[in-house]
Design an enzyme around this catalytic site. Structure first.
Site, mmCIF file in Angstrom:
data_model
loop_
_atom_site.group_PDB
_atom_site.id
_atom_site.type_symbol
_atom_site.label_atom_id
_atom_site.label_comp_id
_atom_site.label_asym_id
_atom_site.label_seq_id
_atom_site.Cartn_x
_atom_site.Cartn_y
_atom_site.Cartn_z
ATOM 1 N N LYS A 139 0.837 -1.210 0.000
ATOM 2 C CA LYS A 139 0.000 0.000 0.000
ATOM 3 C C LYS A 139 0.873 1.263 0.000
ATOM 4 O O LYS A 139 0.557 2.241 -0.672
ATOM 5 C CB LYS A 139 -0.904 -0.037 1.232
ATOM 6 N N ARG A 173 -11.213 3.287 9.289
ATOM 7 C CA ARG A 173 -10.930 1.887 9.641
ATOM 8 C C ARG A 173 -12.166 1.208 10.209
ATOM 9 O O ARG A 173 -12.163 -0.001 10.395
ATOM 10 C CB ARG A 173 -9.825 1.848 10.705
ATOM 11 N N ARG A 183 11.452 -13.106 5.778
ATOM 12 C CA ARG A 183 12.250 -11.890 5.954
ATOM 13 C C ARG A 183 13.163 -12.054 7.158
ATOM 14 O O ARG A 183 12.720 -12.460 8.238
ATOM 15 C CB ARG A 183 11.269 -10.738 6.175
ATOM 16 N N ARG A 206 12.234 -11.104 13.142
ATOM 17 C CA ARG A 206 11.543 -10.263 14.139
ATOM 18 C C ARG A 206 10.236 -10.936 14.546
ATOM 19 O O ARG A 206 9.584 -11.581 13.731
ATOM 20 C CB ARG A 206 11.229 -8.889 13.534
ATOM 21 N N ARG A 244 -2.255 -10.856 12.299
ATOM 22 C CA ARG A 244 -2.421 -9.460 11.889
ATOM 23 C C ARG A 244 -3.316 -9.362 10.654
ATOM 24 O O ARG A 244 -4.169 -8.489 10.551
ATOM 25 C CB ARG A 244 -1.039 -8.875 11.573
#
Ligand code: AMP
Length: 223
Positions: free
Chosen positions: A18, A92, A126, A159, A170
């Protein structure tokens, strides 16, 4: 550039690109980008009353109350009369969408539909070198030596935010929250969806769509 002032919203799950698409829209179409997270962080840094109220919720991992968010955005948008804008991160909730619709009805909503498996794959491969912030991807940008930073040779870590379970959670939370907001705009024929796996694949279609805008706008699916 656009031939008319366009009031737009961009929606997309975390990791869908985004930020990249928004930057390109701003550059090519001269829109003003208003990101709710950035605006809130600015209020917090400047120590405004709004910032204080928002920080209390953000620190607890909660959404900032609708009333606070609506006040922030209505104020920001008042300064942008006769200018095209792109909202990011707001609205939102349906309450926020309703309030915005009453005061500043939008012309169109862009929804980036990137499959969750693609985002999961991208984020959960990642690896980060913590002290420098350098990021590697096991497949697309691997370190020279597996698990080690190219420059320092130090260990790379995954992470907590990038661990598959956290990413899945999420994405699920995002979906639960935005589905009703998407419905709100779908019902009003304001939603256009762009499906794809990568920004470079999605961007030409967004560009073409915005370049050929004619009113009235209708719900479209750009596959
Ligand atoms: P972001 O950078 O978009 O993830 O936003 C950071 C935090 O700001 C979020 O976790 C929320 O607590 C808050 N926030 C951002 N936008 C909104 C919104 N439209 N409504 C409520 N809270 C928001």
């Amino acid at each position: 550039m656009l031939s008319k002032v366009l009031k737009t919203i961009i929606i997309g799950p975390p990791g869908a690109g985004k930020g990249t698409i928004s930057t390109r829209i701003v550059k090519d179409f001269g829109m003003k980008h208003l990101s709710s997270g950035d605006i809130l962080r600015k209020h917090i840094m400047e120590g405004t009353a709004t910032g204080l109220a928002a920080k209390h919720h953000i620190d607890k991992g909660e959404l900032v109350p609708d009333r606070v968010m609506v006040d922030i955005f209505i104020t920001e948008l008042r300064h942008l009369h006769n200018h095209s804008w792109l909202l990011d991160g707001f609205p939102r909730t349906v309450k926020q969408a309703e309030a915005l619709h009453r005061v500043e009805p939008v012309d169109l909503v862009i929804n980036l539909k990137v499959p969750f498996e693609v985002i999961m794959e991208r984020i959960s491969n990642r690896w980060t070198h913590i002290s420098s912030g350098r990021i590697y991807h096991s497949e697309f940008n691997p370190p020279k030596v597996t698990g080690k930073d190219d420059v320092t040779g130090e260990d790379l870590i995954q992470r907590d935010d990038d661990k598959p379970e956290t990413v899945r959670q999420r994405l699920q939370t995002f979906q639960n929250m935005t589905e009703k907001v998407l419905d709100f705009y779908r019902e009003r024929d304001l939603l256009t969806e762009f499906q794809g796996s990568e920004s470079n694949e999605i961007w030409p279609r967004v560009h073409k769509f915005l370049s050929t805008i004619k009113t009235p706008l209708h719900y479209t699916e750009y596959k």
